[in-house]
Design a protein around this motif. Structure first.
Motif, PDB file in Angstrom:
ATOM      1  N   ILE A 101       6.480   1.345 -11.767  1.00 30.75           N
ATOM      2  CA  ILE A 101       5.476   1.703 -10.765  1.00 30.75           C
ATOM      3  C   ILE A 101       4.519   2.682 -11.422  1.00 30.75           C
ATOM      4  CG2 ILE A 101       5.086   2.729  -8.500  1.00 30.75           C
ATOM      5  CD1 ILE A 101       8.028   1.836  -7.853  1.00 30.75           C
ATOM      6  N   LEU A 102       3.244   2.346 -11.452  1.00 26.98           N
ATOM      7  CA  LEU A 102       2.264   3.142 -12.182  1.00 26.98           C
ATOM      8  C   LEU A 102       1.476   4.102 -11.295  1.00 26.98           C
ATOM      9  CD1 LEU A 102       0.964   0.320 -14.536  1.00 26.98           C
ATOM     10  CD2 LEU A 102       2.793   1.955 -14.945  1.00 26.98           C
ATOM     11  N   THR A 103       1.336   3.792 -10.010  1.00 26.47           N
ATOM     12  CA  THR A 103       0.618   4.673  -9.098  1.00 26.47           C
ATOM     13  C   THR A 103       1.476   5.883  -8.765  1.00 26.47           C
ATOM     14  OG1 THR A 103      -0.604   2.827  -8.128  1.00 26.47           O
ATOM     15  CG2 THR A 103      -0.466   4.837  -6.810  1.00 26.47           C
ATOM     16  N   LYS A 104       0.893   7.075  -8.894  1.00 21.94           N
ATOM     17  CA  LYS A 104       1.644   8.305  -8.617  1.00 21.94           C
ATOM     18  C   LYS A 104       1.553   8.738  -7.150  1.00 21.94           C
ATOM     19  CE  LYS A 104       2.924   8.826 -12.855  1.00 21.94           C
ATOM     20  NZ  LYS A 104       4.116   8.071 -13.185  1.00 21.94           N
ATOM     21  N   ILE A 125      -0.382  -0.588  -4.520  1.00 22.36           N
ATOM     22  CA  ILE A 125       0.268   0.226  -5.547  1.00 22.36           C
ATOM     23  C   ILE A 125       0.198  -0.524  -6.878  1.00 22.36           C
ATOM     24  CG2 ILE A 125       2.480   1.230  -6.265  1.00 22.36           C
ATOM     25  CD1 ILE A 125       1.143   2.630  -3.844  1.00 22.36           C
ATOM     26  N   LYS A 126      -0.200   0.173  -7.935  1.00 28.52           N
ATOM     27  CA  LYS A 126      -0.303  -0.460  -9.259  1.00 28.52           C
ATOM     28  C   LYS A 126       1.068  -0.493  -9.915  1.00 28.52           C
ATOM     29  CE  LYS A 126      -4.012   0.004 -11.827  1.00 28.52           C
ATOM     30  NZ  LYS A 126      -5.017   0.552 -12.776  1.00 28.52           N
ATOM     31  N   VAL A 127       1.444  -1.677 -10.411  1.00 23.43           N
ATOM     32  CA  VAL A 127       2.744  -1.862 -11.052  1.00 23.43           C
ATOM     33  C   VAL A 127       2.601  -2.634 -12.361  1.00 23.43           C
ATOM     34  CG1 VAL A 127       4.035  -1.861  -8.864  1.00 23.43           C
ATOM     35  CG2 VAL A 127       3.242  -4.028  -9.832  1.00 23.43           C
ATOM     36  N   ARG A 128       3.620  -2.509 -13.208  1.00 18.86           N
ATOM     37  CA  ARG A 128       3.758  -3.346 -14.403  1.00 18.86           C
ATOM     38  C   ARG A 128       4.905  -4.306 -14.124  1.00 18.86           C
ATOM     39  NH1 ARG A 128       4.616   0.347 -18.094  1.00 18.86           N
ATOM     40  NH2 ARG A 128       2.479   0.414 -18.827  1.00 18.86           N
ATOM     41  N   LEU A 129       4.654  -5.580 -14.321  1.00 17.58           N
ATOM     42  CA  LEU A 129       5.702  -6.574 -14.137  1.00 17.58           C
ATOM     43  C   LEU A 129       6.568  -6.657 -15.393  1.00 17.58           C
ATOM     44  CD1 LEU A 129       3.653  -9.460 -12.478  1.00 17.58           C
ATOM     45  CD2 LEU A 129       4.932  -7.624 -11.361  1.00 17.58           C
ATOM     46  N   LYS A 130       7.726  -7.307 -15.271  1.00 19.24           N
ATOM     47  CA  LYS A 130       8.638  -7.439 -16.416  1.00 19.24           C
ATOM     48  C   LYS A 130       7.995  -8.182 -17.573  1.00 19.24           C
ATOM     49  CE  LYS A 130      12.969  -6.522 -14.311  1.00 19.24           C
ATOM     50  NZ  LYS A 130      14.394  -6.695 -14.367  1.00 19.24           N
ATOM     51  N   ASP A 131       7.007  -9.064 -17.283  1.00 19.81           N
ATOM     52  CA  ASP A 131       6.335  -9.799 -18.366  1.00 19.81           C
ATOM     53  C   ASP A 131       5.161  -9.022 -18.959  1.00 19.81           C
ATOM     54  OD1 ASP A 131       4.359 -10.018 -16.449  1.00 19.81           O
ATOM     55  OD2 ASP A 131       4.498 -12.193 -16.259  1.00 19.81           O
ATOM     56  N   GLY A 142      -1.052  -4.966 -12.320  1.00 20.97           N
ATOM     57  CA  GLY A 142      -1.942  -5.243 -11.203  1.00 20.97           C
ATOM     58  C   GLY A 142      -1.500  -4.487  -9.967  1.00 20.97           C
ATOM     59  N   ARG A 143      -2.235  -4.708  -8.885  1.00 25.30           N
ATOM     60  CA  ARG A 143      -1.946  -4.030  -7.623  1.00 25.30           C
ATOM     61  C   ARG A 143      -1.177  -4.951  -6.681  1.00 25.30           C
ATOM     62  NH1 ARG A 143      -3.986   0.893  -7.473  1.00 25.30           N
ATOM     63  NH2 ARG A 143      -5.696   1.370  -8.865  1.00 25.30           N
ATOM     64  N   VAL A 144      -0.124  -4.410  -6.069  1.00 27.10           N
ATOM     65  CA  VAL A 144       0.748  -5.198  -5.182  1.00 27.10           C
ATOM     66  C   VAL A 144      -0.018  -5.580  -3.915  1.00 27.10           C
ATOM     67  CG1 VAL A 144       2.868  -5.192  -3.838  1.00 27.10           C
ATOM     68  CG2 VAL A 144       2.821  -4.042  -6.057  1.00 27.10           C
ATOM     69  N   GLN A 145       0.027  -6.874  -3.600  1.00 24.34           N
ATOM     70  CA  GLN A 145      -0.588  -7.387  -2.377  1.00 24.34           C
ATOM     71  C   GLN A 145       0.477  -7.845  -1.375  1.00 24.34           C
ATOM     72  OE1 GLN A 145      -4.114  -7.248  -2.131  1.00 24.34           O
ATOM     73  NE2 GLN A 145      -3.639  -6.046  -3.959  1.00 24.34           N
ATOM     74  N   VAL A 146       1.566  -8.426  -1.891  1.00 21.47           N
ATOM     75  CA  VAL A 146       2.632  -8.953  -1.030  1.00 21.47           C
ATOM     76  C   VAL A 146       3.980  -8.577  -1.635  1.00 21.47           C
ATOM     77  CG1 VAL A 146       3.656 -11.048  -0.040  1.00 21.47           C
ATOM     78  CG2 VAL A 146       1.186 -10.940  -0.410  1.00 21.47           C
ATOM     79  N   ILE A 147       4.895  -8.114  -0.788  1.00 23.49           N
ATOM     80  CA  ILE A 147       6.270  -7.819  -1.212  1.00 23.49           C
ATOM     81  C   ILE A 147       7.168  -8.912  -0.614  1.00 23.49           C
ATOM     82  CG2 ILE A 147       8.182  -6.184  -1.071  1.00 23.49           C
ATOM     83  CD1 ILE A 147       6.046  -3.977  -0.727  1.00 23.49           C
ATOM     84  N   HIS A 148       7.962  -9.549  -1.462  1.00 21.97           N
ATOM     85  CA  HIS A 148       8.867 -10.612  -0.998  1.00 21.97           C
ATOM     86  C   HIS A 148      10.276 -10.054  -0.841  1.00 21.97           C
ATOM     87  CE1 HIS A 148       5.897 -13.749  -1.619  1.00 21.97           C
ATOM     88  NE2 HIS A 148       5.556 -13.114  -2.722  1.00 21.97           N
ATOM     89  N   GLN A 154       0.801  -1.227   0.000  1.00 20.92           N
ATOM     90  CA  GLN A 154       0.000   0.000   0.000  1.00 20.92           C
ATOM     91  C   GLN A 154       0.832   1.275   0.000  1.00 20.92           C
ATOM     92  OE1 GLN A 154      -2.729  -0.410   3.261  1.00 20.92           O
ATOM     93  NE2 GLN A 154      -4.044  -1.815   2.124  1.00 20.92           N
ATOM     94  N   ASN A 155       2.116   1.179   0.321  1.00 20.03           N
ATOM     95  CA  ASN A 155       2.981   2.361   0.359  1.00 20.03           C
ATOM     96  C   ASN A 155       3.943   2.339  -0.822  1.00 20.03           C
ATOM     97  OD1 ASN A 155       1.995   3.443   2.840  1.00 20.03           O
ATOM     98  ND2 ASN A 155       3.062   1.769   3.872  1.00 20.03           N
ATOM     99  N   ARG A 156       3.925   3.419  -1.601  1.00 18.84           N
ATOM    100  CA  ARG A 156       4.756   3.501  -2.809  1.00 18.84           C
ATOM    101  C   ARG A 156       6.242   3.398  -2.483  1.00 18.84           C
ATOM    102  NH1 ARG A 156       7.028   6.865  -6.710  1.00 18.84           N
ATOM    103  NH2 ARG A 156       6.302   6.441  -8.819  1.00 18.84           N
ATOM    104  N   LYS A 157       6.656   3.937  -1.327  1.00 17.06           N
ATOM    105  CA  LYS A 157       8.077   3.917  -0.956  1.00 17.06           C
ATOM    106  C   LYS A 157       8.596   2.495  -0.715  1.00 17.06           C
ATOM    107  CE  LYS A 157       7.271   4.821   3.980  1.00 17.06           C
ATOM    108  NZ  LYS A 157       7.323   3.436   4.382  1.00 17.06           N
ATOM    109  N   ASP A 158       7.693   1.544  -0.447  1.00 14.84           N
ATOM    110  CA  ASP A 158       8.095   0.156  -0.192  1.00 14.84           C
ATOM    111  C   ASP A 158       8.257  -0.660  -1.475  1.00 14.84           C
ATOM    112  OD1 ASP A 158       7.954   0.705   2.520  1.00 14.84           O
ATOM    113  OD2 ASP A 158       5.913  -0.065   2.721  1.00 14.84           O
ATOM    114  N   VAL A 159       7.755  -0.139  -2.593  1.00 15.35           N
ATOM    115  CA  VAL A 159       7.771  -0.876  -3.857  1.00 15.35           C
ATOM    116  C   VAL A 159       8.833  -0.273  -4.777  1.00 15.35           C
ATOM    117  CG1 VAL A 159       6.409  -1.583  -5.852  1.00 15.35           C
ATOM    118  CG2 VAL A 159       5.299  -1.349  -3.612  1.00 15.35           C
ATOM    119  N   LEU A 160       9.797  -1.093  -5.175  1.00 15.74           N
ATOM    120  CA  LEU A 160      10.895  -0.628  -6.010  1.00 15.74           C
ATOM    121  C   LEU A 160      11.044  -1.529  -7.239  1.00 15.74           C
ATOM    122  CD1 LEU A 160      13.489  -0.097  -3.137  1.00 15.74           C
ATOM    123  CD2 LEU A 160      12.163   1.675  -4.289  1.00 15.74           C
TER     124      LEU A 160
END
Length: 65
Positions: free
Chosen positions: A36-39, A47-53, A57-63, A4-10
């Protein structure tokens, strides 16, 4: 960590996202973040992201890698 936090998604992180078509079932798709698509700094549904493939979608879990 939830996505849910943009700063956590890289870029290059491994995450589980929920695709638009899977929102009703909650099925998760694992992949590596390309863009990262969410501003905004936070989003209640993830947070909405585009994967390499190319999937989006929206991030639910960060590994941790």
């Amino acid at each position: 960590m939830n996505g849910q936090n943009r700063k956590d998604v890289l870029p290059n992180m491994t995450v589980d996202i929920v695709l638009k078509k899977d929102q009703k079932t909650g099925k998760l798709t694992r992949g590596i973040v390309k863009d990262i698509l969410t501003k905004s700094s936070t989003h209640p549904h993830g947070i909405k992201v585009r994967l390499k493939d190319g999937q989006i979608g929206r991030v639910q879990v960060i590994h941790s890698n």
